[in-house]
Write a protein that holds these residues in place. Structure first.
Motif, PDB file in Angstrom:
ATOM      1  N   ALA A  21       0.837  -1.204   0.000  1.00  0.00           N
ATOM      2  CA  ALA A  21       0.000   0.000   0.000  1.00  0.00           C
ATOM      3  C   ALA A  21       0.870   1.250   0.000  1.00  0.00           C
ATOM      4  N   HIS A  25       0.157   1.013  -4.378  1.00  0.00           N
ATOM      5  CA  HIS A  25      -0.805   0.078  -4.950  1.00  0.00           C
ATOM      6  C   HIS A  25      -2.130   0.124  -4.191  1.00  0.00           C
ATOM      7  N   GLN A  26      -3.189  -0.236  -4.856  1.00  0.00           N
ATOM      8  CA  GLN A  26      -4.497  -0.358  -4.213  1.00  0.00           C
ATOM      9  C   GLN A  26      -4.581  -1.756  -3.604  1.00  0.00           C
ATOM     10  N   VAL A  27      -4.645  -1.829  -2.290  1.00  0.00           N
ATOM     11  CA  VAL A  27      -4.609  -3.123  -1.603  1.00  0.00           C
ATOM     12  C   VAL A  27      -5.890  -3.324  -0.810  1.00  0.00           C
ATOM     13  N   LEU A  40      -3.211  -2.139   7.792  1.00  0.00           N
ATOM     14  CA  LEU A  40      -3.421  -1.896   6.363  1.00  0.00           C
ATOM     15  C   LEU A  40      -4.383  -0.744   6.152  1.00  0.00           C
ATOM     16  N   GLY A  45      -5.177   1.150   2.831  1.00  0.00           N
ATOM     17  CA  GLY A  45      -5.769  -0.007   2.177  1.00  0.00           C
ATOM     18  C   GLY A  45      -7.235  -0.174   2.544  1.00  0.00           C
TER      19      GLY A  45
END
Length: 294
Positions: A21, A25-27, A40, A45
């Motif tokens: 994340a 990135h899209q987590v 997260l 996230g």
């Protein structure tokens, strides 16, 4: 930016998901215990409510769960990844499981139109937290190249070691070496203490010579203080040593030290130390030496 589903947010999975994340990135993370998803969420996230929710629209699905049956359930079980992920999704299994199970799951994954890599890790909790893991990857070369930026976000040493199942085979060898090192370090420490040596000084000089190792560097503090808060539990190393001995027998090779260490790990577990860090193998040496446990 990649859309990632991360399933399994335990001691290892949580910091790995956070690193992904933080890398932009899209987590979406899912864990049976939703409290595990808090780090997260704090990193930006999304907390998923199920595997199906996590993998919705994901380009990559990461899995980090304890054992072979857990991976089988997450991937091939009811409501699992195979039933819910979009076609051509790349699955990365960071778990440490049996190589034969990995090979079979890879066959099933390809049959469902997925790509898959087995990518077990070494480095323990500290390695996960510091994005310094060693990652041994099995699967197709092209899939490895696609996943390399994700591996680089969570690891320091990333190597493609062969076809599906190869990563798990290398991880089994890693666990054999680590367990043997911890056992040897435990015996050396009890031996040094029996002669009233300055153990801190002794371990410092040993660490600078041929006896030096990552195990000595990372585990000596636990052993000297007898503080065994789990970074990697004896229960999990017991599972891994079972993988080593079973795979060796299947291959027709002899691992006498591996079998002995596997029994010592099993003894530690039978004596109630399964939930402790694997550096607590020291307690087994103390038991055998007739010493009172701290």
């Amino acid at each position: 930016m990649t859309s990632i589903a991360f399933i399994g947010l335990g001691i290892m999975g949580s910091p790995m998901a956070v690193h992904l994340a933080n890398a932009g990135h899209q987590v979406a993370g899912y864990n049976l215990d939703p409290d595990r998803a808090k780090p997260l969420a704090e990193a930006g996230g999304r907390v998923a409510t199920s595997i199906a929710d996590a993998v919705k629209g994901a380009d990559v699905v990461c899995v980090m769960v304890p054992d072979s049956p857990d991976v089988e359930l997450v991937l091939a079980g009811p409501g699992g990844v195979f039933q819910n992920a979009q076609t051509d999704t790349l699955i990365i299994d960071f778990s440490s499981i049996r190589p034969d199970v990995t090979v079979e799951l890879a066959r099933q994954a390809r049959g469902h139109g997925f790509r898959i890599l087995d990518a077990p890790v070494s480095g323990g909790e500290a390695g996960a937290q510091n994005a310094a893991l060693s990652i041994m990857v099995g699967g197709e070369t092209g899939d490895f190249e696609v996943a390399k930026p994700l591996f680089d976000a969570v690891g320091k040493t990333v190597v493609h070691v062969g076809a599906s199942g190869s990563g798990q085979t290398v991880k089994a060898a890693n666990q054999l070496i680590v367990a043997a090192n911890i056992q040897a370090l435990s015996e050396a420490l009890v031996f040094l203490e029996a002669y009233d040596v300055d153990t801190l000084a002794a371990l410092e000089v040993l660490g600078g010579g041929l006896a030096g190792s990552a195990v000595l560097n990372q585990k000596q503090a636990n052993m000297l203080s007898r503080s065994f808060e789990p970074g990697f539990r004896i229960d999990l190393h017991h599972k891994d040593m079972g993988i080593v001995t079973a795979a060796a027998r299947e291959a027709g090779v002899v691992v006498p030290l591996g079998v002995l260490v596997a029994q010592l790990v099993a003894s530690a577990r039978a004596n109630g130390d399964g939930g402790l860090d694997h550096s607590a193998l020291l307690r087994g040496v103390e038991r055998l030496s007739g010493k009172a446990l701290s």
